[in-house]
Design an enzyme around this catalytic site. Structure first.
Site, mmCIF file in Angstrom:
data_model
loop_
_atom_site.group_PDB
_atom_site.id
_atom_site.type_symbol
_atom_site.label_atom_id
_atom_site.label_comp_id
_atom_site.label_asym_id
_atom_site.label_seq_id
_atom_site.Cartn_x
_atom_site.Cartn_y
_atom_site.Cartn_z
ATOM 1 C CG ASN A 91 -1.919 -1.148 1.158
ATOM 2 O OD1 ASN A 91 -2.078 -1.753 0.100
ATOM 3 N ND2 ASN A 91 -2.558 -1.453 2.264
ATOM 4 C CG ASP A 93 -2.782 3.422 2.695
ATOM 5 O OD1 ASP A 93 -2.098 3.158 3.700
ATOM 6 O OD2 ASP A 93 -3.608 2.607 2.220
ATOM 7 C CG HIS A 108 4.040 -1.924 -4.706
ATOM 8 N ND1 HIS A 108 2.879 -2.639 -4.900
ATOM 9 C CD2 HIS A 108 5.050 -2.757 -5.060
ATOM 10 C CE1 HIS A 108 3.173 -3.853 -5.353
ATOM 11 N NE2 HIS A 108 4.490 -3.950 -5.444
ATOM 12 C CB THR A 176 -2.537 -8.712 -1.175
ATOM 13 O OG1 THR A 176 -1.979 -8.705 -2.498
ATOM 14 C CG2 THR A 176 -1.970 -9.859 -0.377
ATOM 15 C CB SER A 177 -5.765 -9.761 -5.685
ATOM 16 O OG SER A 177 -4.734 -9.002 -6.273
ATOM 17 C CG ASN A 201 -8.104 -11.334 0.551
ATOM 18 O OD1 ASN A 201 -7.605 -10.221 0.723
ATOM 19 N ND2 ASN A 201 -8.582 -11.720 -0.619
ATOM 20 C CG LEU A 202 -14.239 -9.406 1.009
ATOM 21 C CD1 LEU A 202 -14.795 -9.007 2.364
ATOM 22 C CD2 LEU A 202 -14.472 -8.295 -0.006
ATOM 23 C CB ALA A 219 -9.029 -6.174 6.674
HETATM 24 P P1 OAD Z 1 -6.059 -5.808 -5.216
HETATM 25 O O1 OAD Z 1 -7.098 -4.771 -5.504
HETATM 26 O O2 OAD Z 1 -5.502 -6.558 -6.350
HETATM 27 O O3 OAD Z 1 -6.623 -6.871 -4.177
HETATM 28 C C1 OAD Z 1 -7.274 -6.472 -3.003
HETATM 29 C C2 OAD Z 1 -7.702 -7.712 -2.235
HETATM 30 O O4 OAD Z 1 -8.306 -7.282 -1.033
HETATM 31 C C3 OAD Z 1 -8.712 -8.602 -2.966
HETATM 32 O O5 OAD Z 1 -8.318 -9.965 -2.875
HETATM 33 C C4 OAD Z 1 -10.014 -8.364 -2.214
HETATM 34 O O6 OAD Z 1 -10.836 -9.528 -2.146
HETATM 35 C C5 OAD Z 1 -9.509 -8.006 -0.838
HETATM 36 N N1 OAD Z 1 -10.409 -7.116 -0.084
HETATM 37 C C6 OAD Z 1 -11.240 -6.161 -0.556
HETATM 38 N N2 OAD Z 1 -11.879 -5.549 0.451
HETATM 39 C C7 OAD Z 1 -11.426 -6.126 1.597
HETATM 40 C C8 OAD Z 1 -11.721 -5.924 2.982
HETATM 41 N N3 OAD Z 1 -12.577 -4.988 3.393
HETATM 42 N N4 OAD Z 1 -11.085 -6.727 3.885
HETATM 43 C C9 OAD Z 1 -10.200 -7.679 3.469
HETATM 44 N N5 OAD Z 1 -9.898 -7.905 2.184
HETATM 45 C C10 OAD Z 1 -10.497 -7.129 1.257
HETATM 46 O O7 OAD Z 1 -4.913 -5.048 -4.392
HETATM 47 P P2 OAD Z 1 -3.415 -5.528 -4.108
HETATM 48 O O8 OAD Z 1 -3.334 -6.999 -3.977
HETATM 49 O O9 OAD Z 1 -2.906 -4.684 -3.005
HETATM 50 O O10 OAD Z 1 0.540 -1.859 -7.488
HETATM 51 O O11 OAD Z 1 -2.711 -5.086 -5.438
HETATM 52 C C11 OAD Z 1 -1.321 -5.262 -5.569
HETATM 53 C C12 OAD Z 1 -0.746 -4.160 -6.396
HETATM 54 O O12 OAD Z 1 -1.447 -4.076 -7.627
HETATM 55 C C13 OAD Z 1 -0.884 -2.779 -5.815
HETATM 56 O O13 OAD Z 1 0.135 -2.468 -4.877
HETATM 57 C C14 OAD Z 1 -0.815 -1.897 -7.012
HETATM 58 C C15 OAD Z 1 -1.726 -2.683 -7.916
HETATM 59 O O14 OAD Z 1 -1.569 -2.511 -9.262
HETATM 60 C C16 OAD Z 1 0.950 -0.829 -8.246
HETATM 61 O O15 OAD Z 1 0.260 0.143 -8.510
HETATM 62 C C17 OAD Z 1 2.357 -0.973 -8.734
#
Ligand code: OAD
Length: 234
Positions: A91, A93, A108, A176-177, A201-202, A219
């Site tokens: 993240n 943020d 990142h 994270t996805s 994860n969700l 979360a």
């Molecule tokens: P993603 O948007 O790919 O995945 C977010 C994950 O969080 C998903 O698996 C959702 O199911 C889960 N999720 C959503 N809401 C939730 C909640 N309230 N509680 C728990 N889980 C929840 O985001 P990232 O995996 O962080 O990189 O993405 C990885 C990278 O891809 C980012 O850092 C960014 C992006 O492109 C760059 O910009 C270089």
């Protein structure tokens, strides 16, 4: 004990920060090739600044949620009991820091920093950037870029992440996805070292089958629950 945590956008979703790949996520509204690659920035830098200006502005409106606070509490408790804790985050943020976490590796980049492509200075930044903004260090115009790791660029803190993974006794991935490498590969490293792995994860991520255990839900509910359970064993 050395707990190594990897967090992603789902960690901050309960604070109101957009994730990337959910149906209403950032990549549903913006083309990542245009706003998150060096090529996109070279083609239309103001479009890229506008995207990160918008995300940076969001930081002023959001606060850490219970999951961020729980990880900060866990870090403190582990430290007081002679254990180690490392927080790797994808993240950009600042919510982990605002919740009080200390040992954060923002692989990142960070929204609250910018860097100057002319002089290399890294500068704390909370306002919008335009192509007319001068670098406060060397005064160059149009030379600022977001302090963000784009697709095709090397993530930060890889040496520190490798070192943490070498001494980890448990690996926990939160929100994270599991689609972006090298972060998505850390669970494989943990498994290779034979340490327990947990996904919170969700819903089950693309990597869910690689983890020993999964806890699924928001979360802000599941992370404090897991932290309480772990702290009861200290
Ligand atoms: P993603 O948007 O790919 O995945 C977010 C994950 O969080 C998903 O698996 C959702 O199911 C889960 N999720 C959503 N809401 C939730 C909640 N309230 N509680 C728990 N889980 C929840 O985001 P990232 O995996 O962080 O990189 O993405 C990885 C990278 O891809 C980012 O850092 C960014 C992006 O492109 C760059 O910009 C270089």
């Amino acid at each position: 004990m050395h707990i190594v945590i990897l967090t992603g956008a789902g960690m901050s979703a309960d604070s109101g920060v957009d994730t990337f790949r959910d149906p209403n996520g950032a990549w549903a509204k913006h083309d990542w090739r245009e706003v998150a690659t060096p090529e996109g920035f070279a083609k239309d830098p103001q479009k890229v600044h506008d995207f990160y200006n918008m995300r940076r502005a969001t930081l002023k409106k959001v606060i850490p949620n219970a999951a961020h606070h729980a990880l900060a509490t866990l870090e403190k408790a582990l430290g007081e009991n002679g254990h180690d804790f490392t927080l790797i985050t994808q993240n950009v943020d600042d919510l982990h820091r605002r919740a009080g976490s200390q040992s954060i590796l923002p692989m990142h980049g960070q929204l609250d920093l910018i860097t100057c492509m002319a002089c290399g200075e890294i500068i704390e930044w909370h306002d919008p950037v335009t192509l007319d903004t001068n670098c406060p260090h060397c005064s160059s115009k149009g030379s600022l870029r977001p302090y963000i790791v784009w697709f095709g660029e090397n993530p930060r803190y890889m040496a520190e992440i490798d070192e943490a993974m070498q001494s980890a006794t448990q690996f926990v991935s939160i929100g994270t996805s599991g689609t972006v490498y090298p972060a998505a590969g850390l669970v494989g490293e943990a498994t290779h070292r034979g340490i327990p792995t947990l996904e919170i994860n969700l819903e089950p991520s693309e990597n869910a089958h690689l983890f020993d255990q999964g806890i699924y839900g928001l979360a802000k509910d599941k992370v404090p629950f897991w932290v309480d359970t772990l702290m009861a064993t200290l």
